[in-house]
Scaffold this motif. Structure first.
Motif, PDB file in Angstrom:
ATOM      1  N   LYS A 106      -9.122 -33.621   5.528  1.00 51.80           N
ATOM      2  CA  LYS A 106      -9.202 -32.915   4.242  1.00 51.80           C
ATOM      3  C   LYS A 106     -10.492 -33.309   3.513  1.00 51.80           C
ATOM      4  O   LYS A 106     -11.194 -32.454   2.963  1.00 51.80           O
ATOM      5  CB  LYS A 106      -7.967 -33.285   3.401  1.00 51.80           C
ATOM      6  N   GLN A 107     -10.811 -34.594   3.519  1.00 52.38           N
ATOM      7  CA  GLN A 107     -12.039 -35.035   2.834  1.00 52.38           C
ATOM      8  C   GLN A 107     -13.286 -34.527   3.556  1.00 52.38           C
ATOM      9  O   GLN A 107     -14.301 -34.249   2.933  1.00 52.38           O
ATOM     10  CB  GLN A 107     -12.075 -36.561   2.710  1.00 52.38           C
ATOM     11  N   ALA A 108     -13.218 -34.417   4.887  1.00 51.67           N
ATOM     12  CA  ALA A 108     -14.377 -33.911   5.639  1.00 51.67           C
ATOM     13  C   ALA A 108     -14.621 -32.438   5.268  1.00 51.67           C
ATOM     14  O   ALA A 108     -15.768 -32.015   5.088  1.00 51.67           O
ATOM     15  CB  ALA A 108     -14.142 -34.067   7.130  1.00 51.67           C
ATOM     16  N   LEU A 109     -13.528 -31.678   5.118  1.00 50.96           N
ATOM     17  CA  LEU A 109     -13.694 -30.264   4.732  1.00 50.96           C
ATOM     18  C   LEU A 109     -14.194 -30.153   3.294  1.00 50.96           C
ATOM     19  O   LEU A 109     -14.993 -29.276   2.961  1.00 50.96           O
ATOM     20  CB  LEU A 109     -12.365 -29.526   4.896  1.00 50.96           C
ATOM     21  N   HIS A 110     -13.733 -31.057   2.461  1.00 50.94           N
ATOM     22  CA  HIS A 110     -14.189 -31.064   1.067  1.00 50.94           C
ATOM     23  C   HIS A 110     -15.689 -31.376   1.017  1.00 50.94           C
ATOM     24  O   HIS A 110     -16.462 -30.734   0.309  1.00 50.94           O
ATOM     25  CB  HIS A 110     -13.374 -32.086   0.265  1.00 50.94           C
ATOM     26  N   LEU A 111     -16.095 -32.361   1.835  1.00 50.38           N
ATOM     27  CA  LEU A 111     -17.511 -32.737   1.888  1.00 50.38           C
ATOM     28  C   LEU A 111     -18.343 -31.548   2.385  1.00 50.38           C
ATOM     29  O   LEU A 111     -19.446 -31.284   1.899  1.00 50.38           O
ATOM     30  CB  LEU A 111     -17.672 -33.948   2.824  1.00 50.38           C
ATOM     31  N   ARG A 112     -17.797 -30.804   3.338  1.00 49.80           N
ATOM     32  CA  ARG A 112     -18.474 -29.609   3.849  1.00 49.80           C
ATOM     33  C   ARG A 112     -18.768 -28.641   2.700  1.00 49.80           C
ATOM     34  O   ARG A 112     -19.869 -28.120   2.565  1.00 49.80           O
ATOM     35  CB  ARG A 112     -17.562 -28.950   4.891  1.00 49.80           C
ATOM     36  N   GLN A 113     -17.735 -28.436   1.841  1.00 46.89           N
ATOM     37  CA  GLN A 113     -17.915 -27.508   0.723  1.00 46.89           C
ATOM     38  C   GLN A 113     -18.980 -28.030  -0.250  1.00 46.89           C
ATOM     39  O   GLN A 113     -19.813 -27.270  -0.756  1.00 46.89           O
ATOM     40  CB  GLN A 113     -16.569 -27.302   0.007  1.00 46.89           C
ATOM     41  N   VAL A 114     -18.963 -29.343  -0.501  1.00 49.53           N
ATOM     42  CA  VAL A 114     -19.951 -29.936  -1.412  1.00 49.53           C
ATOM     43  C   VAL A 114     -21.357 -29.674  -0.869  1.00 49.53           C
ATOM     44  O   VAL A 114     -22.275 -29.288  -1.604  1.00 49.53           O
ATOM     45  CB  VAL A 114     -19.691 -31.462  -1.554  1.00 49.53           C
ATOM     46  N   LEU A 115     -21.530 -29.835   0.429  1.00 46.35           N
ATOM     47  CA  LEU A 115     -22.857 -29.621   1.039  1.00 46.35           C
ATOM     48  C   LEU A 115     -23.241 -28.140   1.008  1.00 46.35           C
ATOM     49  O   LEU A 115     -24.396 -27.802   0.760  1.00 46.35           O
ATOM     50  CB  LEU A 115     -22.880 -30.154   2.481  1.00 46.35           C
ATOM     51  N   LEU A 116     -22.251 -27.260   1.224  1.00 44.27           N
ATOM     52  CA  LEU A 116     -22.544 -25.814   1.145  1.00 44.27           C
ATOM     53  C   LEU A 116     -23.010 -25.453  -0.269  1.00 44.27           C
ATOM     54  O   LEU A 116     -23.904 -24.629  -0.448  1.00 44.27           O
ATOM     55  CB  LEU A 116     -21.295 -24.999   1.500  1.00 44.27           C
ATOM     56  N   ASP A 117     -22.392 -26.110  -1.268  1.00 43.43           N
ATOM     57  CA  ASP A 117     -22.732 -25.801  -2.661  1.00 43.43           C
ATOM     58  C   ASP A 117     -24.174 -26.176  -3.022  1.00 43.43           C
ATOM     59  O   ASP A 117     -24.687 -25.739  -4.047  1.00 43.43           O
ATOM     60  CB  ASP A 117     -21.758 -26.503  -3.634  1.00 43.43           C
ATOM     61  N   TYR A 118     -24.820 -27.002  -2.211  1.00 41.47           N
ATOM     62  CA  TYR A 118     -26.240 -27.305  -2.480  1.00 41.47           C
ATOM     63  C   TYR A 118     -27.129 -26.107  -2.120  1.00 41.47           C
ATOM     64  O   TYR A 118     -28.307 -26.083  -2.468  1.00 41.47           O
ATOM     65  CB  TYR A 118     -26.705 -28.537  -1.686  1.00 41.47           C
ATOM     66  N   ASN A 119     -26.550 -25.121  -1.406  1.00 41.41           N
ATOM     67  CA  ASN A 119     -27.284 -23.879  -1.083  1.00 41.41           C
ATOM     68  C   ASN A 119     -28.650 -24.120  -0.457  1.00 41.41           C
ATOM     69  O   ASN A 119     -29.647 -23.498  -0.850  1.00 41.41           O
ATOM     70  CB  ASN A 119     -27.490 -23.060  -2.362  1.00 41.41           C
ATOM     71  N   GLY A 120     -28.728 -25.072   0.442  1.00 42.83           N
ATOM     72  CA  GLY A 120     -29.998 -25.314   1.137  1.00 42.83           C
ATOM     73  C   GLY A 120     -31.019 -26.095   0.336  1.00 42.83           C
ATOM     74  O   GLY A 120     -32.159 -26.259   0.770  1.00 42.83           O
ATOM     75  N   ARG A 121     -30.599 -26.570  -0.869  1.00 41.96           N
ATOM     76  CA  ARG A 121     -31.535 -27.392  -1.663  1.00 41.96           C
ATOM     77  C   ARG A 121     -31.541 -28.816  -1.123  1.00 41.96           C
ATOM     78  O   ARG A 121     -30.513 -29.309  -0.637  1.00 41.96           O
ATOM     79  CB  ARG A 121     -31.073 -27.439  -3.129  1.00 41.96           C
ATOM     80  N   ALA A 122     -32.679 -29.486  -1.237  1.00 40.28           N
ATOM     81  CA  ALA A 122     -32.752 -30.891  -0.820  1.00 40.28           C
ATOM     82  C   ALA A 122     -31.935 -31.737  -1.796  1.00 40.28           C
ATOM     83  O   ALA A 122     -31.975 -31.512  -3.003  1.00 40.28           O
ATOM     84  CB  ALA A 122     -34.195 -31.358  -0.826  1.00 40.28           C
ATOM     85  N   ALA A 123     -31.162 -32.678  -1.269  1.00 40.02           N
ATOM     86  CA  ALA A 123     -30.330 -33.513  -2.149  1.00 40.02           C
ATOM     87  C   ALA A 123     -30.174 -34.907  -1.553  1.00 40.02           C
ATOM     88  O   ALA A 123     -30.265 -35.081  -0.341  1.00 40.02           O
ATOM     89  CB  ALA A 123     -28.958 -32.866  -2.310  1.00 40.02           C
TER      90      ALA A 123
END
Ligand code: HEM
Length: 449
Positions: A106-123
């Motif tokens: 569940k946390q891995a999928l949540h982390l996936r969403q967090v990374l998607l939300d960066y929309n390709g921006r460097a973070a």
């Protein structure tokens, strides 16, 4: 004499081993320490002679942060400590069998969403990794998970990080060596006391909520810990564990289980940025073996390239590079040298993992060394220590490292941030945990299956 303020102590101790040999003695203030720098010597002390070296050094400030030496990580070896560790070990084992896999997924999928939300921006992803690792433990212990912006999470991490960093500061360690200083005003020490009280308040509130049934959903560790209380443990002295032990075990799991896993994830991405072809090989393996689905922990035997990357990052950057200091409980010996009772033992895991007698090209990132024909064996690794003090969360950590990495590398290609002139620095900053220096990265989503 040892300069403890060295900014990369494990690497400094390793360079001393090349000069003085794999076992040497250091004076640090009034304390004599013996540093062990090879796998064989560390195993002799921690595993073969575990009953001689399972102690922890006593200290005034250690007692302050560990509820009077009542934590598992800092508590000295005793009947009570053994029962306490067994209680926590059994609780974790039960979690690992029941809910852990689902909690990490569940946390891995949540982390996936967090990374998607960066929309390709460097973070800089380090805080996202910390939140993911922390949510695994808080889900198991409190039945709660938090967003990065949550005030409750900031409060919890704020005080745990402050305790670890204040406790390591020279203003506070001086109190251990010079007792007279304890009578003088010491603002950092007053802050430490305040943060410890804040930590204890937070944990007490969660345990009280559990006991009155406010928040009982999925609190696997807490119920297993509480169920073990009140019964005489299986020891000759009939130790009885209390709420304080549950409280301190929860502190141990939160501290031991958050920054370690998060730091390891940051290291993995940093190393893969340096060798993009390895990242592609893992992705290719995930695609061909899993055929589009997400991995289960049981898939690890069919994913050798991914497992080799995990092992190589653990080798090069064991995130607890000097483990936790041990203490000789009685007179003993290591590598033929006499070791008097009460000597402090430092297992330099970083040094053992860079020993040129064991590892070819020890400073290079070469996961292929762990693949068939590569010549290296995971049996030579010691990232979790060994013996009576083996990392209590080893099984949890291994499942997390595997699932988080597999999910991340299945769904994203990590590429250097364009604004960066160079790739991440790989030397790191070493305190209790060996962390990568801050860097930014672009997580580019892979095409869907
Ligand atoms: C102790 C490594 C994750 C809980 C340790 C030690 C090492 C270590 C080297 C010291 C062993 C010694 O004193 O000889 C790691 C690494 C991790 C990790 C490399 C992840 C990559 C975790 C997790 C948890 C945890 C996820 C909790 C769920 C603990 C505790 C101790 C400990 C409670 C103290 C054990 C004792 O004193 O008996 N860890 N750890 N660790 N770790 Fe971990």
């Amino acid at each position: 004499m040892l300069e403890l303020a060295h900014d990369h102590l494990p690497s400094h101790l390793t360079s001393l081993a090349r000069r003085y040999g794999n076992i040497y003695r250091l004076k640090c203030g009034n304390t004599t320490m013996v540093v062990l720098n090879s796998g064989d010597i560390i195993r002799e002390a921690l595993v073969k002679k575990w009953s001689d070296f399972a102690g922890r050094p006593h200290s005034y400030t250690g007692d302050v942060v560990s509820g009077g030496g009542r934590s598992i990580s800092l508590g000295d070896y005793s009947e009570e400590w053994t029962a306490h560790r067994r209680l926590a070990h059994n609780a974790l084992q039960r979690c690992s069998q029941q809910s852990l896999h689902g909690v990490i997924q569940k946390q891995a999928l949540h982390l996936r969403q967090v990374l998607l939300d960066y929309n390709g921006r460097a973070a800089d992803l380090s805080e996202d990794f910390t939140v993911a690792a922390s949510n695994v433990i808080t889900t198991l212990a409190f039945g709660k998970e938090y967003e990065k912006s949550s005030a409750e999470l900031q409060r919890l991490h704020g005080c745990l990080n402050e305790i670890v960093s204040l406790w390591g500061s020279p203003w506070i360690s001086a109190l251990d060596s010079f007792p007279l200083l304890r009578k003088l005003p010491n603002p950092p020490f007053s802050r430490l006391l305040k943060e410890v009280a804040r930590r204890d308040d937070i944990i007490r509130t969660h345990l009280d909520e559990y006991k009155v049934g406010v928040n009982t959903e999925a609190i696997a560790i807490t119920s297993a810990l509480l169920n073990g209380l009140g019964k005489p443990q299986d020891t000759t002295q009939g130790v009885v564990l209390t709420d304080t032990h549950v409280h301190m075990a929860t502190v141990d799991l939160l501290i031991g289980g958050t920054e370690t896993t998060a730091a390891w994830l940051s290291w993995t991405v940093a190393f893969l940025l340096h060798r993009p072809e390895v990242q592609y090989r893992v992705y290719d393996e995930l695609c061909s073996v899993l055929d589009g689905r997400y991995p289960q922990y049981s898939d690890r035997h069919r994913l050798p390239v991914l497992c080799a990357v995990i092992s190589e990052v653990l080798r090069l950057r064991p995130v607890a590079p000097l483990a936790v200091p041990h203490r000789a409980i009685r007179d003993s010996s290591i590598a033929g040298y006499f070791i008097p009772k009460n000597t402090v033992i430092i297992p330099n895991l970083f040094g053992a993992h860079h020993d040129p007698a064991v590892w070819t090209d020890p400073y290079a990132f070469k996961p292929e060394r762990f693949l068939e024909g590569g010549g290296a064996s995971t049996r030579a690794l010691l990232p979790f220590g060994g013996g009576a003090r083996l990392c209590l969360g080893e099984a949890v950590a291994k499942m997390e490292l595997f699932l988080f990495t597999a999910y991340l590398l299945r769904d994203f290609q990590f590429v250097p941030a364009e604004s960066q002139t160079s790739l991440p620095d790989l030397t790191g900053v070493a305190s209790v945990v060996l962390k990568a220096k801050a860097y930014t990265v672009i997580a580019r989503p892979r095409p869907g299956p």
